[in-house]
Design a protein around this motif. Structure first.
Motif, PDB file in Angstrom:
ATOM      1  N   ILE A 186       0.863  -1.185   0.000  1.00  0.00           N
ATOM      2  CA  ILE A 186       0.000   0.000   0.000  1.00  0.00           C
ATOM      3  C   ILE A 186       0.900   1.236   0.000  1.00  0.00           C
ATOM      4  N   GLN A 187       0.698   2.122  -0.962  1.00  0.00           N
ATOM      5  CA  GLN A 187       1.535   3.317  -1.088  1.00  0.00           C
ATOM      6  C   GLN A 187       0.900   4.554  -0.462  1.00  0.00           C
ATOM      7  N   ASP A 188      -0.431   4.566  -0.346  1.00  0.00           N
ATOM      8  CA  ASP A 188      -1.116   5.712   0.236  1.00  0.00           C
ATOM      9  C   ASP A 188      -2.473   5.249   0.752  1.00  0.00           C
ATOM     10  N   GLU A 189      -3.060   6.023   1.657  1.00  0.00           N
ATOM     11  CA  GLU A 189      -4.312   5.618   2.288  1.00  0.00           C
ATOM     12  C   GLU A 189      -5.213   6.812   2.528  1.00  0.00           C
ATOM     13  N   LEU A 190      -6.517   6.578   2.434  1.00  0.00           N
ATOM     14  CA  LEU A 190      -7.531   7.587   2.740  1.00  0.00           C
ATOM     15  C   LEU A 190      -8.510   6.975   3.725  1.00  0.00           C
ATOM     16  N   ASP A 191      -8.744   7.651   4.845  1.00  0.00           N
ATOM     17  CA  ASP A 191      -9.696   7.185   5.855  1.00  0.00           C
ATOM     18  C   ASP A 191     -10.925   8.081   5.796  1.00  0.00           C
ATOM     19  N   LEU A 192     -12.075   7.489   5.504  1.00  0.00           N
ATOM     20  CA  LEU A 192     -13.314   8.249   5.339  1.00  0.00           C
ATOM     21  C   LEU A 192     -14.209   8.223   6.573  1.00  0.00           C
ATOM     22  N   HIS A 193     -13.748   7.645   7.663  1.00  0.00           N
ATOM     23  CA  HIS A 193     -14.563   7.591   8.879  1.00  0.00           C
ATOM     24  C   HIS A 193     -15.041   8.989   9.261  1.00  0.00           C
ATOM     25  N   GLY A 194     -16.311   9.105   9.588  1.00  0.00           N
ATOM     26  CA  GLY A 194     -16.875  10.374  10.045  1.00  0.00           C
ATOM     27  C   GLY A 194     -17.345  11.292   8.936  1.00  0.00           C
ATOM     28  N   ALA A 195     -17.099  10.958   7.691  1.00  0.00           N
ATOM     29  CA  ALA A 195     -17.523  11.822   6.585  1.00  0.00           C
ATOM     30  C   ALA A 195     -18.956  11.494   6.186  1.00  0.00           C
ATOM     31  N   THR A 196     -19.653  12.496   5.676  1.00  0.00           N
ATOM     32  CA  THR A 196     -20.982  12.247   5.104  1.00  0.00           C
ATOM     33  C   THR A 196     -20.776  11.633   3.720  1.00  0.00           C
ATOM     34  N   ALA A 197     -21.847  11.166   3.110  1.00  0.00           N
ATOM     35  CA  ALA A 197     -21.751  10.561   1.776  1.00  0.00           C
ATOM     36  C   ALA A 197     -21.199  11.562   0.762  1.00  0.00           C
ATOM     37  N   ALA A 198     -21.700  12.793   0.797  1.00  0.00           N
ATOM     38  CA  ALA A 198     -21.235  13.819  -0.154  1.00  0.00           C
ATOM     39  C   ALA A 198     -19.773  14.167   0.095  1.00  0.00           C
ATOM     40  N   GLN A 199     -19.392  14.323   1.369  1.00  0.00           N
ATOM     41  CA  GLN A 199     -17.995  14.620   1.689  1.00  0.00           C
ATOM     42  C   GLN A 199     -17.092  13.468   1.266  1.00  0.00           C
ATOM     43  N   ALA A 200     -17.526  12.244   1.532  1.00  0.00           N
ATOM     44  CA  ALA A 200     -16.723  11.071   1.186  1.00  0.00           C
ATOM     45  C   ALA A 200     -16.499  10.986  -0.314  1.00  0.00           C
ATOM     46  N   GLU A 201     -17.537  11.247  -1.086  1.00  0.00           N
ATOM     47  CA  GLU A 201     -17.393  11.185  -2.537  1.00  0.00           C
ATOM     48  C   GLU A 201     -16.406  12.238  -3.031  1.00  0.00           C
ATOM     49  N   GLN A 202     -16.509  13.446  -2.504  1.00  0.00           N
ATOM     50  CA  GLN A 202     -15.602  14.516  -2.911  1.00  0.00           C
ATOM     51  C   GLN A 202     -14.160  14.200  -2.493  1.00  0.00           C
ATOM     52  N   LEU A 203     -13.975  13.761  -1.258  1.00  0.00           N
ATOM     53  CA  LEU A 203     -12.627  13.406  -0.779  1.00  0.00           C
ATOM     54  C   LEU A 203     -12.025  12.271  -1.591  1.00  0.00           C
TER      55      LEU A 203
END
Length: 192
Positions: free
Chosen positions: A100-117
């Motif tokens: 794994i070279q990079d990681e994104l943790d979406l915990h706590g995000a709303t659906a719209a925020q998660a999609e944008q992130l």
């Protein structure tokens, strides 16, 4: 003998008058053209392929409805790969054999925020030439909804991306069904 008197000299003309007379003589007869210059207009907008845009929106809407009709459950495994991904690479991905070279943790995000992130993260990973990433979306057990919202958003977005070669839920040591490991295509030369 006396010299006859010189004729009286003509009064000197102004140099501007000589230039104007020479100019009129050089161009000849002139006639006035009575025309009105058209008022400036706004440039026309570029043509758009409206039917193609409409078709694409309809297809995307249909695709989203299909995904929403069959939501992914908390314990379901996310799994997808393009046909061009070799079988041995696909098997290595499923076994968790990529670094794994990079990681994104979406915990706590709303659906719209998660999609944008997620979209921003994928774009930056592609620009950086990153080949393998992990996205932690959680299992959705603490969600108010009956289905894991972020897990469904991640699955939908990853399936739409042309730069995603394949993805599979992580092995238990890397997050299990609460995370997904993604293989990205190589950055094309000249792409932003």
């Amino acid at each position: 003998m006396r010299k006859p008197a010189d004729p009286p000299a003509a009064p000197p003309q102004a140099p501007e008058a000589d230039d104007a007379a020479l100019f009129r003589q050089a161009i000849g007869e002139v006639r006035r053209v009575h025309s009105q210059t058209p008022a400036p207009q706004k440039p026309r907008p570029r043509p758009r392929a409206r039917m193609a845009e409409h078709d694409e929106q309809a297809a995307l809407s249909e695709f989203r409805r299909g995904l929403e009709a069959m939501p992914i459950e908390a314990g379901d495994t996310l799994s997808y790969h393009r046909n061009e991904l070799p079988a041995r690479i696909w098997q290595r991905l499923k076994r968790g054999q990529f670094s794994i070279q990079d990681e994104l943790d979406l915990h706590g995000a709303t659906a719209a925020q998660a999609e944008q992130l997620l979209r921003m993260f994928l774009r930056e990973a592609q620009r950086a030439g990153t080949a393998c990433i992990r996205i932690v979306h959680g299992k959705g057990l603490g969600s108010d909804a009956d289905i894991p919202v972020l897990k469904n958003v991640v699955d939908r977005v990853l399936r739409q991306r042309a730069d995603v070669l394949g993805f599979h839920s992580a092995i238990p040591a890397q997050g299990g069904t609460g995370a997904v490991v993604v293989l990205l295509s190589a950055r094309r030369p000249g792409s932003p």
